[in-house]
Write a protein that holds these residues in place. Sequence first.
Motif, PDB file in Angstrom:
ATOM      1  N   THR A 176      18.543 -27.818  94.362  1.00 50.01           N
ATOM      2  CA  THR A 176      17.300 -27.270  93.960  1.00 50.01           C
ATOM      3  C   THR A 176      16.507 -28.276  93.099  1.00 50.01           C
ATOM      4  O   THR A 176      17.041 -29.000  92.324  1.00 50.01           O
ATOM      5  CB  THR A 176      17.344 -25.943  93.162  1.00 50.01           C
ATOM      6  OG1 THR A 176      18.418 -26.083  91.981  1.00 50.01           O
ATOM      7  CG2 THR A 176      18.033 -24.854  93.993  1.00 50.01           C
ATOM      8  N   VAL A 177      15.249 -28.239  92.885  1.00 47.16           N
ATOM      9  CA  VAL A 177      14.358 -28.868  92.002  1.00 47.16           C
ATOM     10  C   VAL A 177      14.360 -28.330  90.583  1.00 47.16           C
ATOM     11  O   VAL A 177      13.991 -27.230  90.604  1.00 47.16           O
ATOM     12  CB  VAL A 177      13.000 -28.906  92.518  1.00 47.16           C
ATOM     13  CG1 VAL A 177      11.662 -29.658  91.847  1.00 47.16           C
ATOM     14  CG2 VAL A 177      12.774 -29.534  93.927  1.00 47.16           C
ATOM     15  N   GLU A 233      18.327 -41.183  85.806  1.00 50.83           N
ATOM     16  CA  GLU A 233      19.119 -40.315  84.726  1.00 50.83           C
ATOM     17  C   GLU A 233      20.150 -39.427  85.361  1.00 50.83           C
ATOM     18  O   GLU A 233      19.541 -38.755  86.642  1.00 50.83           O
ATOM     19  CB  GLU A 233      18.091 -39.563  83.877  1.00 50.83           C
ATOM     20  CG  GLU A 233      18.425 -38.869  82.977  1.00 50.83           C
ATOM     21  CD  GLU A 233      17.278 -38.231  82.100  1.00 50.83           C
ATOM     22  OE1 GLU A 233      17.711 -37.407  81.261  1.00 50.83           O
ATOM     23  OE2 GLU A 233      16.116 -38.448  82.386  1.00 50.83           O
ATOM     24  N   THR A 234      21.061 -38.755  84.752  1.00 47.52           N
ATOM     25  CA  THR A 234      22.025 -37.944  85.045  1.00 47.52           C
ATOM     26  C   THR A 234      22.528 -37.280  84.024  1.00 47.52           C
ATOM     27  O   THR A 234      22.413 -37.628  82.951  1.00 47.52           O
ATOM     28  CB  THR A 234      23.281 -38.604  85.646  1.00 47.52           C
ATOM     29  OG1 THR A 234      23.984 -39.526  84.843  1.00 47.52           O
ATOM     30  CG2 THR A 234      22.910 -39.558  87.230  1.00 47.52           C
ATOM     31  N   ASP A 235      22.525 -36.087  84.426  1.00 53.09           N
ATOM     32  CA  ASP A 235      23.123 -35.180  83.392  1.00 53.09           C
ATOM     33  C   ASP A 235      23.960 -33.979  84.129  1.00 53.09           C
ATOM     34  O   ASP A 235      23.850 -33.662  85.075  1.00 53.09           O
ATOM     35  CB  ASP A 235      21.951 -34.345  82.563  1.00 53.09           C
ATOM     36  CG  ASP A 235      22.238 -34.031  80.873  1.00 53.09           C
ATOM     37  OD1 ASP A 235      23.594 -33.911  80.871  1.00 53.09           O
ATOM     38  OD2 ASP A 235      21.502 -33.593  80.363  1.00 53.09           O
ATOM     39  N   GLU A 236      24.691 -33.331  82.910  1.00 54.91           N
ATOM     40  CA  GLU A 236      25.221 -31.970  83.663  1.00 54.91           C
ATOM     41  C   GLU A 236      24.317 -30.806  83.696  1.00 54.91           C
ATOM     42  O   GLU A 236      23.440 -30.841  82.834  1.00 54.91           O
ATOM     43  CB  GLU A 236      26.416 -31.805  82.781  1.00 54.91           C
ATOM     44  CG  GLU A 236      27.559 -32.667  82.532  1.00 54.91           C
ATOM     45  CD  GLU A 236      28.881 -32.330  81.719  1.00 54.91           C
ATOM     46  OE1 GLU A 236      28.652 -31.319  80.958  1.00 54.91           O
ATOM     47  OE2 GLU A 236      29.563 -33.202  81.664  1.00 54.91           O
ATOM     48  N   GLY A 237      24.427 -30.140  84.587  1.00 53.26           N
ATOM     49  CA  GLY A 237      23.611 -29.083  84.583  1.00 53.26           C
ATOM     50  C   GLY A 237      24.155 -27.717  84.703  1.00 53.26           C
ATOM     51  O   GLY A 237      23.430 -26.655  85.104  1.00 53.26           O
ATOM     52  N   ILE A 287      22.565 -32.783  87.170  1.00 45.95           N
ATOM     53  CA  ILE A 287      21.253 -32.879  87.417  1.00 45.95           C
ATOM     54  C   ILE A 287      20.930 -34.341  87.461  1.00 45.95           C
ATOM     55  O   ILE A 287      21.342 -35.275  86.606  1.00 45.95           O
ATOM     56  CB  ILE A 287      20.346 -32.380  86.162  1.00 45.95           C
ATOM     57  CG1 ILE A 287      20.590 -30.858  86.258  1.00 45.95           C
ATOM     58  CG2 ILE A 287      18.789 -32.551  86.444  1.00 45.95           C
ATOM     59  CD1 ILE A 287      19.979 -30.058  84.967  1.00 45.95           C
ATOM     60  N   TRP A 288      20.257 -34.848  88.526  1.00 44.60           N
ATOM     61  CA  TRP A 288      19.976 -36.329  88.807  1.00 44.60           C
ATOM     62  C   TRP A 288      18.435 -36.390  89.066  1.00 44.60           C
ATOM     63  O   TRP A 288      17.576 -35.626  89.460  1.00 44.60           O
ATOM     64  CB  TRP A 288      20.605 -36.935  90.137  1.00 44.60           C
ATOM     65  CG  TRP A 288      22.092 -36.883  90.187  1.00 44.60           C
ATOM     66  CD1 TRP A 288      22.910 -36.450  89.474  1.00 44.60           C
ATOM     67  CD2 TRP A 288      22.802 -37.507  91.168  1.00 44.60           C
ATOM     68  NE1 TRP A 288      24.316 -36.946  89.806  1.00 44.60           N
ATOM     69  CE2 TRP A 288      24.258 -37.275  91.005  1.00 44.60           C
ATOM     70  CE3 TRP A 288      22.491 -38.354  92.454  1.00 44.60           C
ATOM     71  CZ2 TRP A 288      25.247 -38.251  91.505  1.00 44.60           C
ATOM     72  CZ3 TRP A 288      23.491 -38.614  93.174  1.00 44.60           C
ATOM     73  CH2 TRP A 288      24.759 -38.598  92.800  1.00 44.60           C
ATOM     74  N   ARG A 293      18.873 -30.482  90.969  1.00 43.10           N
ATOM     75  CA  ARG A 293      20.124 -29.926  90.420  1.00 43.10           C
ATOM     76  C   ARG A 293      21.136 -29.708  91.519  1.00 43.10           C
ATOM     77  O   ARG A 293      20.672 -28.856  92.465  1.00 43.10           O
ATOM     78  CB  ARG A 293      20.092 -28.598  89.755  1.00 43.10           C
ATOM     79  CG  ARG A 293      21.485 -27.879  89.252  1.00 43.10           C
ATOM     80  CD  ARG A 293      21.242 -26.520  88.839  1.00 43.10           C
ATOM     81  NE  ARG A 293      20.762 -26.703  87.280  1.00 43.10           N
ATOM     82  CZ  ARG A 293      19.730 -26.124  86.715  1.00 43.10           C
ATOM     83  NH1 ARG A 293      18.873 -25.444  87.527  1.00 43.10           N
ATOM     84  NH2 ARG A 293      19.428 -26.114  85.278  1.00 43.10           N
ATOM     85  N   PHE A 294      22.124 -30.258  91.386  1.00 38.73           N
ATOM     86  CA  PHE A 294      23.327 -30.119  92.624  1.00 38.73           C
ATOM     87  C   PHE A 294      24.288 -29.093  92.095  1.00 38.73           C
ATOM     88  O   PHE A 294      24.920 -29.595  90.942  1.00 38.73           O
ATOM     89  CB  PHE A 294      24.034 -31.333  92.876  1.00 38.73           C
ATOM     90  CG  PHE A 294      22.873 -32.380  93.668  1.00 38.73           C
ATOM     91  CD1 PHE A 294      22.330 -32.308  94.882  1.00 38.73           C
ATOM     92  CD2 PHE A 294      22.356 -33.260  92.847  1.00 38.73           C
ATOM     93  CE1 PHE A 294      21.735 -33.110  95.329  1.00 38.73           C
ATOM     94  CE2 PHE A 294      21.458 -34.227  93.337  1.00 38.73           C
ATOM     95  CZ  PHE A 294      21.137 -34.091  94.718  1.00 38.73           C
TER      96      PHE A 294
END
Length: 217
Positions: free
Chosen positions: A149-150, A213-217, A195-196, A165-166
């Motif tokens: 999803t966006v 950028e990458t982060d935990e979602g 979250i990429w 978000r994956f």
Amino acid sequence: MVEIAILAMVAAFLGLRLYSVLGRRAEQEEEIVHNGFDRADDQGRVPPSPTAVEEAPRLERPITGFPPAIEQGLREIAGSDRRFDLLAFLDGAKGAYEMVLEAFWRGDKEELKELCDDDVYASFATAIDAREEAGHTLDNKLIRIEDTTVHSAMLDGQIARIAVRFVSDIAAVTRDKDENVIAGSLDDAVESRDIWTFSRDVRSNDPAWLLDETDEG
């Protein structure tokens, strides 16, 4: 736990350059160009980008139903980039997510070098070297991607940024030099939420998006 640390390491090093192409679909002698991440061939190579058709944005997935800030951002991106197609973008981002994870798990430096900018490739290479020096291999499997999803979208000047978000299930296994399992289990998948953020200069003829950028979602 070790397997959780491995997943965290994967997320930490996922700053890379992803190549996208414009897909072309012919329908009643009219070409419609979609902007996204085209699927690589069986050698992991992405074909050259065709020429964009100069026409108004035509989105297979309407930009509706999003929170106002996301909808506004997507509309601004579509208004500045005639090639942008939301459905194609999300489909390509999903494919890129799988391709990047698997290349890193395999330790495939050649493929990663084609997909990454220099700094990110160096980070991947360092992690792979450390893993090899320890005599460890990863036998990870992406079981499924449950949701794509966006998360956010914005046009910052001429730079489009879309965060995706994956939600996926990943089975993580680490083996030693003798192929013994020292961490994880292929029978016990761990839910991963990432979250990429992808970015692209909408003025550029190069259809490549950067994962910046990458982060935990």
